[in-house]
Motif scaffolding. Structure first.
Motif, PDB file in Angstrom:
ATOM      1  N   THR A  47      -4.391   0.629   5.616  1.00 18.08           N
ATOM      2  CA  THR A  47      -3.805   1.728   6.394  1.00 18.08           C
ATOM      3  C   THR A  47      -2.301   1.608   6.600  1.00 18.08           C
ATOM      4  OG1 THR A  47      -4.357   0.551   8.451  1.00 18.08           O
ATOM      5  CG2 THR A  47      -5.972   2.122   7.595  1.00 18.08           C
ATOM      6  N   VAL A  58      -4.894   6.956  -2.021  1.00 15.16           N
ATOM      7  CA  VAL A  58      -3.959   5.882  -1.693  1.00 15.16           C
ATOM      8  C   VAL A  58      -4.284   4.681  -2.563  1.00 15.16           C
ATOM      9  CG1 VAL A  58      -3.138   4.345   0.123  1.00 15.16           C
ATOM     10  CG2 VAL A  58      -3.704   6.718   0.656  1.00 15.16           C
ATOM     11  N   ILE A 101       0.929   1.963   5.289  1.00 13.64           N
ATOM     12  CA  ILE A 101       1.583   2.545   4.116  1.00 13.64           C
ATOM     13  C   ILE A 101       3.041   2.095   4.074  1.00 13.64           C
ATOM     14  CG2 ILE A 101       2.086   4.677   2.859  1.00 13.64           C
ATOM     15  CD1 ILE A 101      -0.895   4.061   3.249  1.00 13.64           C
ATOM     16  N   ARG A 119      -3.038   0.506  -3.691  1.00 11.82           N
ATOM     17  CA  ARG A 119      -2.241  -0.691  -3.381  1.00 11.82           C
ATOM     18  C   ARG A 119      -1.624  -1.148  -4.688  1.00 11.82           C
ATOM     19  NH1 ARG A 119      -0.936  -3.788   0.708  1.00 11.82           N
ATOM     20  NH2 ARG A 119      -0.814  -6.062   0.552  1.00 11.82           N
ATOM     21  N   THR A 123       0.855  -1.183   0.000  1.00 16.12           N
ATOM     22  CA  THR A 123       0.000   0.000   0.000  1.00 16.12           C
ATOM     23  C   THR A 123       0.890   1.231   0.000  1.00 16.12           C
ATOM     24  OG1 THR A 123      -1.709  -1.195   1.215  1.00 16.12           O
ATOM     25  CG2 THR A 123      -1.830   1.208   1.240  1.00 16.12           C
ATOM     26  N   GLY A 124       0.686   2.124  -0.957  1.00 16.46           N
ATOM     27  CA  GLY A 124       1.609   3.217  -1.179  1.00 16.46           C
ATOM     28  C   GLY A 124       2.611   2.833  -2.248  1.00 16.46           C
TER      29      GLY A 124
END
Length: 467
Positions: free
Chosen positions: A161, A207, A163, A209, A80-81
């Motif tokens: 959540t 954001v 990151i 993934r 994620t990020g």
């Protein structure tokens, strides 16, 4: 100037001397060339509610162009990020393996041996008698090279959540602060894949993934990673309500209402093919092919799914019935079956670049179609009287569930009654029970295979008598 040339020539000759003297020297054998699998470039993804399906084609070749691929398995990683190192440095494969989430692995079948390949034997060795046939090898469930495969991941609050941050990011930030590097690292909002082409308002940074696919050789050597594919972690589109389902003799028809909050196209998309078809049908309200001048938001559409009926253990295929999403709120399914429960559900679809985001599945609607549709009436009935009976012939009826024909007979002033106990399958019949000199009225009806059977209207009536 001229005096420097001999010196330069001497230097060049001296530099070439080690190469010349080494040309005839035998060096150590070179290691055999072992290619790695080619990069996977067709990675796409779909989000079905909170489940992400990553799809790609198993490589069939190596990075040097040779085939088949030296391939044992394919791994899928995610973060994620942005999966990158400090100062936007690309991650190495080893860093991906150690720092990213391992989503799944696809084991791949080894390629079949080349056609005509013969196992080498010893020179002069006599042929051995044929061995007893060995039992067939079990079917390999693993995908083969060239197959399209999918790997799934279920999104959780933790995955959303957490990151990604490279372990060295804090060290680099500390060094930059020490030297007074105050470069603004704030990301610039991007409109790519959002469907927005207005200059205002700018979309908020979303954001995402990122998914990366890496092929591995039979020696465990990694091929080039795929380009990270970003799946936005935006809210899924709203699910439609349960569809209303009706049917006729040939198809099911689904209708539904637009869910609240759905972003439907202002003008329906009209392709050149659809326009030509509308003109050929002489539709007065045919729309011209056009592209909206201004877009805001991402237009959404629909996909139709067949879902298991209550109590059914074998589910239908998991893919949508319509591979291309539709913009209208009606759908026709020509896969008609009578007497079997058929259940439908819907998803709202949003396309963002190479990623498709679908809503949760709508409530389902189940219908069991009942065949109340008779076949068409026979036509062209002709009767010919002769000694010992009356011969009848008519045009065959075309119907997928046709069982046969019932022959009706009567006299003037009476209702016609069947003279065949069971339907005849041929479009001809000879009435040998007709009494000579009696004028009969004949007709034929077609019946289908339903229980109870549906009978068509009567054919044309004819009059004839036996001789």
């Amino acid at each position: 100037m001229h005096c420097a040339r001999p010196l330069l020539l001497s230097v060049l000759l001296a530099s070439m001397l080690p190469i010349t003297t080494a040309c005839g020297k035998k060096g150590p054998p070179l290691a055999p060339h072992r290619p790695s699998p080619a990069a996977i470039s067709d990675v796409t993804a779909s989000r079905l509610g909170e489940t992400v399906q990553v799809q790609f084609t198993v490589p069939t070749g190596n990075g040097d162009g040779s085939t088949p691929a030296d391939l044992a398995y394919v791994d899928v990683y995610a973060a994620t990020g942005k999966p990158e190192g400090p100062l936007a440095r690309a991650l190495t494969v080893r860093e991906m393996e150690g720092l990213l989430t391992h989503v799944g692995r696809v084991e791949v079948q080894p390629p079949p041996p080349p056609e005509g390949e013969v196992q080498p034997g010893k020179a002069g060795e006599q042929a051995q008698p044929a061995a007893a046939p060995t039992p067939a090898a079990p079917v390999d469930p693993r995908p083969a090279q060239g197959d399209v495969v999918r790997v799934e991941e279920t999104l959780t609050d933790t995955l959303r959540t957490t990151i990604f941050e490279h372990p060295d990011a804090a060290k680099v930030a500390k060094i930059r602060a020490a030297v007074g590097d105050d470069v603004d690292d704030a990301p610039v909002p991007s409109t790519e894949g959002t469907g927005r082409i207005l200059l205002w308002p700018q979309p908020e940074t979303q954001v995402a993934r990122h998914y990366i696919v890496i092929p591995y050789s039979t020696r465990g050597t990694a091929g080039p990673p795929s380009t990270p594919l970003a799946v936005p972690l935006v809210p899924a589109p709203p699910a439609p309500p349960a569809p209303a389902v009706t049917h006729d003799a040939t198809s099911f028809t689904l209708t539904w209402t637009t869910p609240p909050g759905a972003q439907m196209p202002i003008q329906p998309t009209v392709t050149d093919a659809a326009y030509k078809a509308a003109m050929a049908a002489k539709q007065e309200d045919a729309l011209l092919p056009a592209r909206p001048l201004v877009l805001y938001g991402t237009p959404q559409s629909y996909r139709v799914y067949e879902v298991p009926a209550p109590g059914v253990t074998s589910p239908p295929p998991g893919g949508p019935i319509n591979t291309t999403p539709i913009e209208t709120t009606t759908f026709n399914d020509p896969r008609m079956t009578f007497g079997v429960a058929r259940c439908y559900a819907l998803r709202t679809v949003e396309k963002r670049g190479a990623v498709t985001i679908e809503s949760p599945l709508s409530p389902s609607t189940c219908v069991t179609a009942v065949d109340t549709y008779p076949p068409p009436a026979p036509t062209g009935l002709v009767a010919v009287g002769s000694g010992g009976g009356v011969s009848l012939i008519w045009e065959p009826v075309t119907a997928p569930d046709l069982l046969g024909y019932l022959v009706l007979r009567g006299v003037e002033g009476e209702a016609l009654k069947p003279i065949t106990e069971t339907p005849v399958t041929e479009a001809t019949y000879r009435d040998t029970s007709a009494q000579a000199g009696v004028m009969y009225i004949y007709a034929v009806v077609a019946v289908d295979k339903s229980t109870p059977a549906n009978a068509s209207p009567e054919s044309n009536r004819v009059r004839e008598s036996a001789r």
